[in-house]
Enzyme design. Structure first.
Site, PDB file in Angstrom:
ATOM      1  N   SER A 138       0.870  -1.192   0.000  1.00 21.31           N
ATOM      2  CA  SER A 138       0.000   0.000   0.000  1.00 21.31           C
ATOM      3  C   SER A 138       0.896   1.227   0.000  1.00 21.31           C
ATOM      4  O   SER A 138       2.032   1.176   0.487  1.00 21.31           O
ATOM      5  CB  SER A 138      -0.865   0.023   1.262  1.00 21.31           C
ATOM      6  OG  SER A 138      -1.582   1.227   1.362  1.00 21.31           O
ATOM      7  N   TYR A 151      -2.255   0.336  10.928  1.00 16.24           N
ATOM      8  CA  TYR A 151      -2.330  -0.209   9.559  1.00 16.24           C
ATOM      9  C   TYR A 151      -1.084   0.208   8.784  1.00 16.24           C
ATOM     10  O   TYR A 151      -0.435  -0.603   8.123  1.00 16.24           O
ATOM     11  CB  TYR A 151      -3.600   0.301   8.858  1.00 16.24           C
ATOM     12  CG  TYR A 151      -3.696  -0.118   7.401  1.00 16.24           C
ATOM     13  CD1 TYR A 151      -4.077  -1.409   7.062  1.00 16.24           C
ATOM     14  CD2 TYR A 151      -3.407   0.775   6.368  1.00 16.24           C
ATOM     15  CE1 TYR A 151      -4.154  -1.809   5.731  1.00 16.24           C
ATOM     16  CE2 TYR A 151      -3.491   0.401   5.041  1.00 16.24           C
ATOM     17  CZ  TYR A 151      -3.863  -0.898   4.724  1.00 16.24           C
ATOM     18  OH  TYR A 151      -3.934  -1.286   3.406  1.00 16.24           O
TER      19      TYR A 151
HETATM   20  N1  LIG Z   1      -8.699  -0.833  -0.433  1.00 17.08           N
HETATM   21  C1  LIG Z   1      -7.645  -0.025  -0.285  1.00 17.08           C
HETATM   22  O1  LIG Z   1      -7.776   1.223  -0.210  1.00 17.08           O
HETATM   23  C2  LIG Z   1      -6.264  -0.614  -0.264  1.00 17.08           C
HETATM   24  C3  LIG Z   1      -5.193   0.230  -0.559  1.00 17.08           C
HETATM   25  C4  LIG Z   1      -3.901  -0.283  -0.527  1.00 17.08           C
HETATM   26  C5  LIG Z   1      -3.706  -1.614  -0.218  1.00 17.08           C
HETATM   27  N2  LIG Z   1      -4.762  -2.414   0.082  1.00 17.08           N
HETATM   28  C6  LIG Z   1      -4.486  -3.803   0.426  1.00 17.08           C
HETATM   29  O2  LIG Z   1      -5.142  -4.644  -0.494  1.00 17.08           O
HETATM   30  C7  LIG Z   1      -5.368  -5.915   0.106  1.00 17.08           C
HETATM   31  C8  LIG Z   1      -6.799  -6.351  -0.181  1.00 17.08           C
HETATM   32  O3  LIG Z   1      -7.700  -5.473   0.469  1.00 17.08           O
HETATM   33  P1  LIG Z   1      -9.092  -5.042  -0.176  1.00 17.08           P
HETATM   34  O4  LIG Z   1      -9.085  -3.563  -0.256  1.00 17.08           O
HETATM   35  O5  LIG Z   1      -9.368  -5.813  -1.383  1.00 17.08           O
HETATM   36  O6  LIG Z   1     -10.091  -5.418   1.024  1.00 17.08           O
HETATM   37  P2  LIG Z   1     -11.242  -6.516   1.146  1.00 17.08           P
HETATM   38  O7  LIG Z   1     -12.239  -6.379   0.052  1.00 17.08           O
HETATM   39  O8  LIG Z   1     -11.728  -6.388   2.545  1.00 17.08           O
HETATM   40  O9  LIG Z   1     -10.469  -7.880   0.948  1.00 17.08           O
HETATM   41  C9  LIG Z   1      -9.621  -8.406   1.911  1.00 17.08           C
HETATM   42  C10 LIG Z   1      -9.458  -9.894   1.624  1.00 17.08           C
HETATM   43  O10 LIG Z   1      -8.535 -10.432   2.583  1.00 17.08           O
HETATM   44  C11 LIG Z   1      -9.140 -11.577   3.172  1.00 17.08           C
HETATM   45  N3  LIG Z   1      -8.627 -11.738   4.525  1.00 17.08           N
HETATM   46  C12 LIG Z   1      -8.669 -10.869   5.552  1.00 17.08           C
HETATM   47  N4  LIG Z   1      -8.082 -11.381   6.619  1.00 17.08           N
HETATM   48  C13 LIG Z   1      -7.654 -12.614   6.270  1.00 17.08           C
HETATM   49  C14 LIG Z   1      -6.969 -13.643   6.944  1.00 17.08           C
HETATM   50  N5  LIG Z   1      -6.595 -13.531   8.231  1.00 17.08           N
HETATM   51  N6  LIG Z   1      -6.686 -14.785   6.275  1.00 17.08           N
HETATM   52  C15 LIG Z   1      -7.052 -14.931   4.977  1.00 17.08           C
HETATM   53  N7  LIG Z   1      -7.694 -14.001   4.291  1.00 17.08           N
HETATM   54  C16 LIG Z   1      -7.997 -12.849   4.935  1.00 17.08           C
HETATM   55  C17 LIG Z   1     -10.632 -11.319   3.119  1.00 17.08           C
HETATM   56  O11 LIG Z   1     -11.360 -12.528   3.082  1.00 17.08           O
HETATM   57  P3  LIG Z   1     -12.039 -13.262   4.319  1.00 17.08           P
HETATM   58  O12 LIG Z   1     -12.655 -12.211   5.187  1.00 17.08           O
HETATM   59  O13 LIG Z   1     -13.036 -14.157   3.633  1.00 17.08           O
HETATM   60  O14 LIG Z   1     -10.946 -14.014   4.987  1.00 17.08           O
HETATM   61  C18 LIG Z   1     -10.753 -10.653   1.764  1.00 17.08           C
HETATM   62  O15 LIG Z   1     -10.827 -11.616   0.755  1.00 17.08           O
HETATM   63  C19 LIG Z   1      -5.030  -5.752   1.585  1.00 17.08           C
HETATM   64  O16 LIG Z   1      -3.746  -6.258   1.835  1.00 17.08           O
HETATM   65  C20 LIG Z   1      -5.050  -4.249   1.776  1.00 17.08           C
HETATM   66  O17 LIG Z   1      -4.236  -3.845   2.843  1.00 17.08           O
HETATM   67  C21 LIG Z   1      -6.045  -1.950   0.055  1.00 17.08           C
END
Ligand SMILES: NC(=O)c1ccc[n+]([C@@H]2O[C@H](COP(=O)([O-])OP(=O)(O)OC[C@H]3O[C@@H](n4cnc5c(N)ncnc54)[C@H](OP(=O)(O)O)[C@@H]3O)[C@@H](O)[C@H]2O)c1
Length: 261
Positions: A138, A151
């Site tokens: 990120s 975070y």
């Molecule tokens: N959205 C943003 O603004 C943003 C920006 C920069 C980086 N990111 C990064 O992108 C990645 C994906 O996030 P997202 O934005 O797509 O959010 P999201 O829609 O909430 O997806 C998160 C995913 O991670 C899984 N997850 C969470 N905890 C877990 C665990 N302990 N074990 C296995 N799976 C787990 C969730 O599935 P389950 O709940 O089914 O386990 C879900 O599939 C993250 O690393 C986040 O930090 C996001």
């Protein structure tokens, strides 16, 4: 599951992970999807013809057991996407202590456990033509963002992990890619409603855009990318050049109280 090279995507039940799984499936990869929510994961997997396994990446024993089962079916894993992650909106002084531990265990250590567990499969794929690891970090990994300090710290740790393993594995046939998204609208990170700043909301992008960039980074051998490039690359540079000043400026933005989690 089709006959393409095997990719494992963590956190594939929603958001960037789900979009990445779909993008990779369109490109002919054979996918194994990991996450904790069985129904969501199974539905995505069925739609794209993937295999799936329930896995909590913050639990090393769970990761080892799942990886052993996958490697038995697929001895060569050509791509590991370390994407699973959780938010921690709110300051160090406001959020639950348990959340501070969880965000490190999932966002940072989750990727470490997955890399270690899938290493034999990645080495086998490397010997057969090449393997890739994508760490979805990120922009928060480069910026001390006080409204989500824990975070941000988890992403700083994950960035160091990604860069150090890229150096460690150089020449091994396993290429490590670091992907740094800015604000992305997803279930866990509902940026358009959670962010207070109207200016920051203008730069929120969709998960599909990040997914396409991830697939391109692998195909074109890009080591480190920021998505989108503007304005986030400048944000990272500003933090590096004037760290104290920038952290204070960034700290003025934040999340609506009801959205802290
Ligand atoms: N959205 C943003 O603004 C943003 C920006 C920069 C980086 N990111 C990064 O992108 C990645 C994906 O996030 P997202 O934005 O797509 O959010 P999201 O829609 O909430 O997806 C998160 C995913 O991670 C899984 N997850 C969470 N905890 C877990 C665990 N302990 N074990 C296995 N799976 C787990 C969730 O599935 P389950 O709940 O089914 O386990 C879900 O599939 C993250 O690393 C986040 O930090 C996001």
């Amino acid at each position: 599951m089709s006959g393409g090279r095997v990719a494992v995507v963590t956190g594939a039940s929603s958001g960037i992970g789900e979009a990445t799984a779909r993008a990779l499936a369109r490109r002919g990869w054979s996918l194994v999807l990991l996450a904790r929510r069985e129904e969501r994961l199974a539905a995505v997997a069925e739609e794209i013809g993937a295999e799936w396994e329930m896995c909590d990446v913050s639990d090393q024993a769970s990761v080892d057991a799942v990886a052993a089962r996958i490697l038995e079916r697929h001895p060569a894993v050509a791509l590991l996407v370390n994407n699973a992650g959780i938010p921690a909106r709110g300051s160090y002084l406001d959020i639950e202590a348990e959340r501070i531990e969880q965000v490190i265990a999932c966002n940072y250590l989750g990727g470490v456990w997955c890399l270690r567990a899938f290493e034999p499969g990645l080495r086998a794929a490397a010997a057969a033509g090449g393997a890739h690891v994508v760490n979805v970090v990120s922009v928060a990994g480069t910026v001390a963002f006080a409204p989500a300090g824990a975070y941000s710290a988890s992403k700083h740790a994950q960035l160091a992990f990604s860069r150090s393993t890229a150096a460690l594995l150089r020449g091994s046939g396993i290429r490590v890619h670091t992907v740094m998204p800015g604000f992305v609208e997803t279930e866990g990170f509902p940026q358009r409603t959670a962010l207070r700043s109207r200016m920051l909301k203008r730069f929120v992008v969709e998960a599909d855009r990040v997914a396409e960039s991830i697939a391109n980074a692998v195909e074109r051998g890009k080591g480190e990318i920021t998505v989108p490039w503007f304005p986030y690359r400048f944000v990272s540079i500003a933090q590096a050049v004037v760290p104290g000043l920038f952290a204070v400026f960034a700290g003025r933005a934040g999340y609506h109280k009801g959205e802290q989690r």
